[in-house]
Design a protein around this motif. Structure first.
Motif, short mmCIF file in Angstrom:
data_model
loop_
_atom_site.label_atom_id
_atom_site.label_comp_id
_atom_site.label_asym_id
_atom_site.label_seq_id
_atom_site.Cartn_x
_atom_site.Cartn_y
_atom_site.Cartn_z
N LEU A 54 0.96 -0.93 0.21
CA LEU A 54 0.19 -0.13 -0.14
C LEU A 54 0.35 1.46 -0.23
N ASP A 55 0.14 2.23 -0.65
CA ASP A 55 0.92 3.43 0.21
C ASP A 55 -0.48 4.57 -0.60
N GLY A 60 -5.15 11.11 2.23
CA GLY A 60 -6.15 9.90 2.95
C GLY A 60 -6.20 8.72 1.53
N LYS A 61 -6.12 8.68 0.58
CA LYS A 61 -6.33 8.25 -0.49
C LYS A 61 -4.88 7.15 -0.61
N VAL A 62 -5.76 6.01 -0.66
CA VAL A 62 -4.69 4.54 -0.37
C VAL A 62 -4.75 3.58 -1.53
N THR A 63 -3.32 3.79 -2.40
CA THR A 63 -3.40 3.06 -3.88
C THR A 63 -2.60 1.57 -3.63
N GLY A 64 -2.78 0.79 -4.21
CA GLY A 64 -1.16 -0.78 -3.72
C GLY A 64 -2.32 -2.23 -4.53
N ILE A 65 -1.79 -2.86 -4.18
CA ILE A 65 -2.23 -4.42 -5.23
C ILE A 65 -1.61 -4.97 -3.89
N LEU A 66 -2.80 -6.25 -3.86
CA LEU A 66 -2.98 -7.45 -3.44
C LEU A 66 -2.16 -8.43 -4.67
N VAL A 67 -1.42 -9.29 -4.18
CA VAL A 67 -0.86 -10.62 -3.95
C VAL A 67 -1.38 -11.74 -3.66
N GLU A 77 -10.38 0.85 -4.87
CA GLU A 77 -10.56 2.53 -3.97
C GLU A 77 -10.01 2.10 -3.28
N GLY A 78 -9.56 3.21 -2.37
CA GLY A 78 -8.98 2.78 -0.84
C GLY A 78 -8.70 4.17 0.16
N SER A 79 -8.77 3.90 0.88
CA SER A 79 -8.74 5.13 1.97
C SER A 79 -8.84 5.09 3.16
N ILE A 80 -7.84 5.64 4.19
CA ILE A 80 -7.16 5.89 5.40
C ILE A 80 -8.11 7.31 6.48
N GLU A 84 -8.65 3.88 10.60
CA GLU A 84 -9.43 3.12 9.71
C GLU A 84 -9.33 3.02 8.05
N LEU A 85 -8.93 1.26 7.85
CA LEU A 85 -8.79 1.32 6.41
C LEU A 85 -9.56 0.63 5.41
N GLN A 86 -9.70 1.28 4.61
CA GLN A 86 -10.77 0.90 3.81
C GLN A 86 -10.39 0.22 2.40
#
Length: 150
Positions: A54-55, A60-67, A77-80, A84-86
């Motif tokens: 994650l970055d 508060g916008k969160v981006t990333g990759i799940l492996v 979509e991602g936010s902190i 609280e992370l979503q």
């Protein structure tokens, strides 16, 4: 005596007001979720290792990759907000579209919450507990390092 009483009351109001503002300001500050979060879970008798990189930006916008299971899935979509992370993801598995929603709270290098997966067959929810970690695979690549000496 009347002036002393007014001073004490006014001082108390100022103290409680400023303490409340500091506490409120602390609640608004976002925890930084950046890094790699790892966890394992049992999927139909198989242990599946997962890594979520994650970055986050200052808004508060969160981006990333799940492996997971040798599959890379982009965070849509991602936010902190505070701690609280979503996150929301989508992927296809066995010709089915699956939507995933991750919700959790960060406490230092621990992340715990729930994951809900939805498909045309219904929804399932699981507990989720991950740890922020660094492994050699996280550091591979080309690095531009500058070291200044006196």
């Amino acid at each position: 005596m009347k002036n002393l009483l007014q001073f004490v009351i006014l001082s108390s109001i100022c103290c409680f007001t400023s303490t409340g503002l500091l506490a409120q300001d602390t609640k608004l500050k976002n925890v930084d979720p950046s890094g790699t979060w790892r966890w394992t879970f049992d999927g139909n008798g198989n242990t599946i290792k997962s890594a979520l990189s994650l970055d986050a930006d200052k808004k508060g916008k969160v981006t990333g990759i799940l492996v997971a299971n040798e599959r890379e899935i982009k965070v849509l979509e991602g936010s902190i907000k505070g701690n609280e992370l979503q996150l929301k993801i989508e992927f296809e598995m066995q010709e089915r579209e699956i939507q995933g929603a991750f919700r959790g709270e960060i406490d230092g290098d621990q992340l715990a919450g729930n994951i809900e997966f939805k498909s045309d067959e219904g929804a399932r929810e699981f507990r989720w507990k991950a740890e922020r970690s660094v492994e050699a695979a996280d550091l591979l690549g080309t690095w531009d390092v500058v070291v200044e000496t006196p």
